[in-house]
Design a protein around this motif. Structure first.
Motif, PDB file in Angstrom:
ATOM      1  N   LYS A  97      -6.303   6.627   2.184  1.00 28.39           N
ATOM      2  CA  LYS A  97      -5.118   7.472   2.147  1.00 28.39           C
ATOM      3  C   LYS A  97      -5.373   8.785   1.418  1.00 28.39           C
ATOM      4  CE  LYS A  97      -0.621   8.580   1.703  1.00 28.39           C
ATOM      5  NZ  LYS A  97       0.244   8.974   2.830  1.00 28.39           N
ATOM      6  N   PHE A  98      -6.100   8.735   0.296  1.00 33.99           N
ATOM      7  CA  PHE A  98      -6.298   9.921  -0.532  1.00 33.99           C
ATOM      8  C   PHE A  98      -7.684  10.558  -0.335  1.00 33.99           C
ATOM      9  CE2 PHE A  98      -2.768   7.779  -2.543  1.00 33.99           C
ATOM     10  CZ  PHE A  98      -1.903   8.833  -2.803  1.00 33.99           C
ATOM     11  N   GLY A  99      -8.454  10.032   0.594  1.00 34.24           N
ATOM     12  CA  GLY A  99      -9.748  10.626   0.867  1.00 34.24           C
ATOM     13  C   GLY A  99     -10.685  10.604  -0.318  1.00 34.24           C
ATOM     14  N   ILE A 100     -10.699   9.496  -1.030  1.00 34.49           N
ATOM     15  CA  ILE A 100     -11.556   9.362  -2.208  1.00 34.49           C
ATOM     16  C   ILE A 100     -12.929   8.914  -1.721  1.00 34.49           C
ATOM     17  CG2 ILE A 100     -11.813   8.266  -4.465  1.00 34.49           C
ATOM     18  CD1 ILE A 100      -8.763   7.756  -4.403  1.00 34.49           C
ATOM     19  N   PRO A 125      -0.667  -8.292  -1.152  1.00 38.47           N
ATOM     20  CA  PRO A 125      -1.334  -7.257  -0.365  1.00 38.47           C
ATOM     21  C   PRO A 125      -0.795  -7.212   1.063  1.00 38.47           C
ATOM     22  CG  PRO A 125      -2.735  -9.186  -0.528  1.00 38.47           C
ATOM     23  CD  PRO A 125      -1.560  -9.437  -1.442  1.00 38.47           C
ATOM     24  N   ASP A 126      -0.981  -6.070   1.706  1.00 37.05           N
ATOM     25  CA  ASP A 126      -0.577  -5.937   3.106  1.00 37.05           C
ATOM     26  C   ASP A 126      -1.282  -6.980   3.969  1.00 37.05           C
ATOM     27  OD1 ASP A 126       0.142  -3.599   1.750  1.00 37.05           O
ATOM     28  OD2 ASP A 126      -0.252  -2.294   3.449  1.00 37.05           O
ATOM     29  N   TYR A 127      -2.560  -7.173   3.705  1.00 34.25           N
ATOM     30  CA  TYR A 127      -3.405  -8.106   4.446  1.00 34.25           C
ATOM     31  C   TYR A 127      -4.231  -8.925   3.452  1.00 34.25           C
ATOM     32  CZ  TYR A 127      -2.893  -3.984   7.518  1.00 34.25           C
ATOM     33  OH  TYR A 127      -2.424  -2.908   8.217  1.00 34.25           O
ATOM     34  N   PRO A 128      -4.704 -10.127   3.854  1.00 27.59           N
ATOM     35  CA  PRO A 128      -5.702 -10.788   3.007  1.00 27.59           C
ATOM     36  C   PRO A 128      -6.916  -9.886   2.789  1.00 27.59           C
ATOM     37  CG  PRO A 128      -4.828 -12.344   4.601  1.00 27.59           C
ATOM     38  CD  PRO A 128      -4.284 -10.992   4.976  1.00 27.59           C
ATOM     39  N   PHE A 129      -7.334  -9.186   3.808  1.00 34.58           N
ATOM     40  CA  PHE A 129      -8.282  -8.091   3.739  1.00 34.58           C
ATOM     41  C   PHE A 129      -8.122  -7.278   5.011  1.00 34.58           C
ATOM     42  CE2 PHE A 129     -10.530 -11.844   5.317  1.00 34.58           C
ATOM     43  CZ  PHE A 129     -11.095 -11.396   6.495  1.00 34.58           C
ATOM     44  N   PRO A 130      -8.319  -5.956   4.991  1.00 35.67           N
ATOM     45  CA  PRO A 130      -8.862  -5.142   3.899  1.00 35.67           C
ATOM     46  C   PRO A 130      -7.915  -5.056   2.709  1.00 35.67           C
ATOM     47  CG  PRO A 130      -7.994  -3.726   5.611  1.00 35.67           C
ATOM     48  CD  PRO A 130      -7.944  -5.121   6.155  1.00 35.67           C
ATOM     49  N   SER A 131      -8.492  -4.752   1.570  1.00 35.39           N
ATOM     50  CA  SER A 131      -7.733  -4.712   0.330  1.00 35.39           C
ATOM     51  C   SER A 131      -6.805  -3.501   0.279  1.00 35.39           C
ATOM     52  CB  SER A 131      -8.695  -4.649  -0.861  1.00 35.39           C
ATOM     53  OG  SER A 131      -9.438  -3.435  -0.825  1.00 35.39           O
ATOM     54  N   VAL A 132      -5.796  -3.595  -0.582  1.00 34.50           N
ATOM     55  CA  VAL A 132      -4.912  -2.457  -0.817  1.00 34.50           C
ATOM     56  C   VAL A 132      -5.709  -1.291  -1.403  1.00 34.50           C
ATOM     57  CG1 VAL A 132      -2.896  -1.626  -2.087  1.00 34.50           C
ATOM     58  CG2 VAL A 132      -2.906  -3.940  -1.142  1.00 34.50           C
ATOM     59  N   SER A 133      -6.672  -1.595  -2.265  1.00 29.37           N
ATOM     60  CA  SER A 133      -7.474  -0.531  -2.882  1.00 29.37           C
ATOM     61  C   SER A 133      -8.255   0.248  -1.827  1.00 29.37           C
ATOM     62  CB  SER A 133      -8.414  -1.114  -3.935  1.00 29.37           C
ATOM     63  OG  SER A 133      -9.189  -2.168  -3.406  1.00 29.37           O
ATOM     64  N   CYS A 134      -8.748  -0.427  -0.793  1.00 26.68           N
ATOM     65  CA  CYS A 134      -9.436   0.285   0.288  1.00 26.68           C
ATOM     66  C   CYS A 134      -8.462   1.165   1.069  1.00 26.68           C
ATOM     67  CB  CYS A 134     -10.115  -0.707   1.221  1.00 26.68           C
ATOM     68  SG  CYS A 134     -11.718  -1.292   0.631  1.00 26.68           S
ATOM     69  N   GLN A 135      -7.237   0.700   1.248  1.00 30.50           N
ATOM     70  CA  GLN A 135      -6.243   1.524   1.932  1.00 30.50           C
ATOM     71  C   GLN A 135      -5.920   2.780   1.115  1.00 30.50           C
ATOM     72  OE1 GLN A 135      -3.893  -2.349   2.611  1.00 30.50           O
ATOM     73  NE2 GLN A 135      -3.034  -0.937   4.107  1.00 30.50           N
ATOM     74  N   VAL A 172      -7.387  12.719  -7.869  1.00 26.57           N
ATOM     75  CA  VAL A 172      -7.901  11.358  -7.687  1.00 26.57           C
ATOM     76  C   VAL A 172      -9.091  11.337  -6.730  1.00 26.57           C
ATOM     77  CG1 VAL A 172      -5.713  10.245  -8.209  1.00 26.57           C
ATOM     78  CG2 VAL A 172      -6.241  10.860  -5.834  1.00 26.57           C
ATOM     79  N   GLN A 173      -9.337  12.442  -6.025  1.00 26.33           N
ATOM     80  CA  GLN A 173     -10.425  12.456  -5.044  1.00 26.33           C
ATOM     81  C   GLN A 173     -11.794  12.232  -5.692  1.00 26.33           C
ATOM     82  OE1 GLN A 173      -7.773  14.517  -4.818  1.00 26.33           O
ATOM     83  NE2 GLN A 173      -6.987  13.528  -2.959  1.00 26.33           N
ATOM     84  N   ASP A 174     -11.920  12.520  -6.989  1.00 30.15           N
ATOM     85  CA  ASP A 174     -13.182  12.319  -7.683  1.00 30.15           C
ATOM     86  C   ASP A 174     -13.222  11.024  -8.494  1.00 30.15           C
ATOM     87  OD1 ASP A 174     -11.225  13.302  -9.375  1.00 30.15           O
ATOM     88  OD2 ASP A 174     -12.602  14.498 -10.587  1.00 30.15           O
ATOM     89  N   SER A 220       0.826  -1.212   0.000  1.00 31.32           N
ATOM     90  CA  SER A 220       0.000   0.000   0.000  1.00 31.32           C
ATOM     91  C   SER A 220       0.857   1.258   0.000  1.00 31.32           C
ATOM     92  CB  SER A 220      -0.948   0.007   1.198  1.00 31.32           C
ATOM     93  OG  SER A 220      -0.231   0.064   2.419  1.00 31.32           O
ATOM     94  N   ASP A 221       2.024   1.211   0.663  1.00 29.52           N
ATOM     95  CA  ASP A 221       2.926   2.364   0.669  1.00 29.52           C
ATOM     96  C   ASP A 221       3.509   2.606  -0.716  1.00 29.52           C
ATOM     97  OD1 ASP A 221       2.756   2.790   3.551  1.00 29.52           O
ATOM     98  OD2 ASP A 221       3.947   0.964   3.731  1.00 29.52           O
ATOM     99  N   LEU A 222       3.868   1.525  -1.409  1.00 29.10           N
ATOM    100  CA  LEU A 222       4.387   1.660  -2.777  1.00 29.10           C
ATOM    101  C   LEU A 222       3.315   2.263  -3.683  1.00 29.10           C
ATOM    102  CD1 LEU A 222       6.165  -1.815  -3.290  1.00 29.10           C
ATOM    103  CD2 LEU A 222       7.033   0.219  -2.137  1.00 29.10           C
ATOM    104  N   CYS A 223       2.075   1.795  -3.527  1.00 26.91           N
ATOM    105  CA  CYS A 223       0.967   2.311  -4.338  1.00 26.91           C
ATOM    106  C   CYS A 223       0.762   3.801  -4.093  1.00 26.91           C
ATOM    107  CB  CYS A 223      -0.313   1.552  -4.015  1.00 26.91           C
ATOM    108  SG  CYS A 223      -0.338  -0.168  -4.537  1.00 26.91           S
ATOM    109  N   ALA A 224       0.740   4.181  -2.830  1.00 23.81           N
ATOM    110  CA  ALA A 224       0.512   5.588  -2.494  1.00 23.81           C
ATOM    111  C   ALA A 224       1.610   6.475  -3.066  1.00 23.81           C
ATOM    112  CB  ALA A 224       0.414   5.756  -0.981  1.00 23.81           C
TER     113      ALA A 224
END
Length: 325
Positions: free
Chosen positions: A98-101, A84-94, A71-73, A53-57
């Motif tokens: 992170k970006f307040g989308i 992924p960091d965890y089996p869940f929650p997903s990286v996409s949710c993180q 990206v907020q919209d 998730s850090d690499l993605c951000a």
């Protein structure tokens, strides 16, 4: 008709460099042996407190620093990863947090090294169907955490990284010209990481929870499969091989890419790849190659780009696009 197009791109690799000489202190190998067989000279390795998730951000931050976009919209986040960091929650949710989308769906997908191209295909289809209008697509993997650094045949290959793009709908000529995908589940035993099960098709697997790869078998499959997929893409797009300005395959191994170009009769000098400095970054390898080429001016608006991912599953997927940024 609303068509989808890539409107921004960014990439990120960690600061730590793991050179071939560094690897020579860990396993029986040397720089000449690695370069001759793979073309890789170094790879980047995440820090102990750095995760997918850090690499993605960081890749999204890089994209935002390079293009006048937001990206907020976004209304959908697709992250292609198998680490992924965890089996869940997903990286996409993180990433959403992170970006307040505020109003975005969030989905991770796992097609290993073909994941980024699969995600592009999904983003294009969803936008053209009218279900979404702005999709944040990220390909990222933290390969160093699943690499066996006692196995010299695999540890020389892998690195960490992420790449991000925005795919937006607009009233314009199509930018996505063709798509093609496929799989061969019978070859899954050639590259895998065990989870709940320690067998496949009744045969025991190396249950180390680390990546295991039969390099020669994967090489043979890719060199056979990718040229066939390229031909199918060109037929769907109504283009000849000479119309492709850049071929961007998954950056698994430079020698493999040379063989694919030779078999498909595509000029190797018109190929973009990222493994020489970054290693095999799995789902990140194609967007990293695109990001670097866009940053240094090699990739220009109007050029035809053929991307092709391939990897564990076995999975493969390709797209032909008209580059627009």
């Amino acid at each position: 008709m609303i068509e989808a197009a890539i409107t921004a791109i960014g990439g990120y690799v960690p600061e730590r460099v793991l050179s071939n000489d560094d690897l020579a202190t860990m396993v029986e190998t040397n720089d000449t042996w690695i370069v001759e067989r793979t073309g890789i000279r170094e790879r980047r390795i995440a820090g102990p407190d750095e995760y997918t998730s850090d690499l993605c951000a960081a890749a999204v931050d890089n994209m935002l620093s390079r293009y006048p976009v937001t990206v907020q919209d976004a209304d959908l986040i697709l992250v292609a990863t198998h680490t992924p960091d965890y089996p869940f929650p997903s990286v996409s949710c993180q990433i959403q947090a992170k970006f307040g989308i505020e109003a975005a769906g969030a989905v991770d997908l796992n097609a290993t090294c073909a994941g980024f191209v699969y995600a592009l295909q999904m983003a294009n289809g969803l936008i053209r169907a009218g279900l979404h209008r702005k999709v944040l697509v990220i390909g990222a993997d933290l390969m160093s955490r699943i690499t066996d650094y006692t196995d010299r045949s695999t540890c020389i290959l892998f690195g960490d990284g992420a790449g991000a793009v925005l795919v937006e709908g607009r009233e314009a000529e199509p930018a996505f010209l063709a798509a093609h995908s496929g799989s061969d589940g019978t070859g899954g035993r050639h590259v895998y990481r065990t989870g709940f099960r320690g067998d496949m098709f009744g045969e025991p697997l190396r249950d180390s929870k680390l990546l295991v790869q039969n390099g020669p078998a994967v090489y043979k499959w890719a060199v056979q499969t990718v040229p066939q997929g390229m031909e199918a893409l060109l037929q769907k797009a109504g283009l000849g091989m000479e119309a492709i300005d850049w071929f961007v395959p998954h950056s698994a191994n430079l020698r493999m890419i040379e063989s694919i170009c030779e078999k498909s009769r595509f000029p190797f000098e018109k190929t973009l790849y990222s493994m020489v400095r970054y290693g095999n970054t799995s789902a990140a390898s194609i967007p990293l190659a695109l990001s670097d080429a866009a940053a240094n001016g090699r990739l220009k608006p109007g050029q035809h780009v053929l991307m092709y991912g391939f990897g564990g599953g076995l999975t493969h997927a390709g797209v032909v696009i008209r580059w627009g940024i």
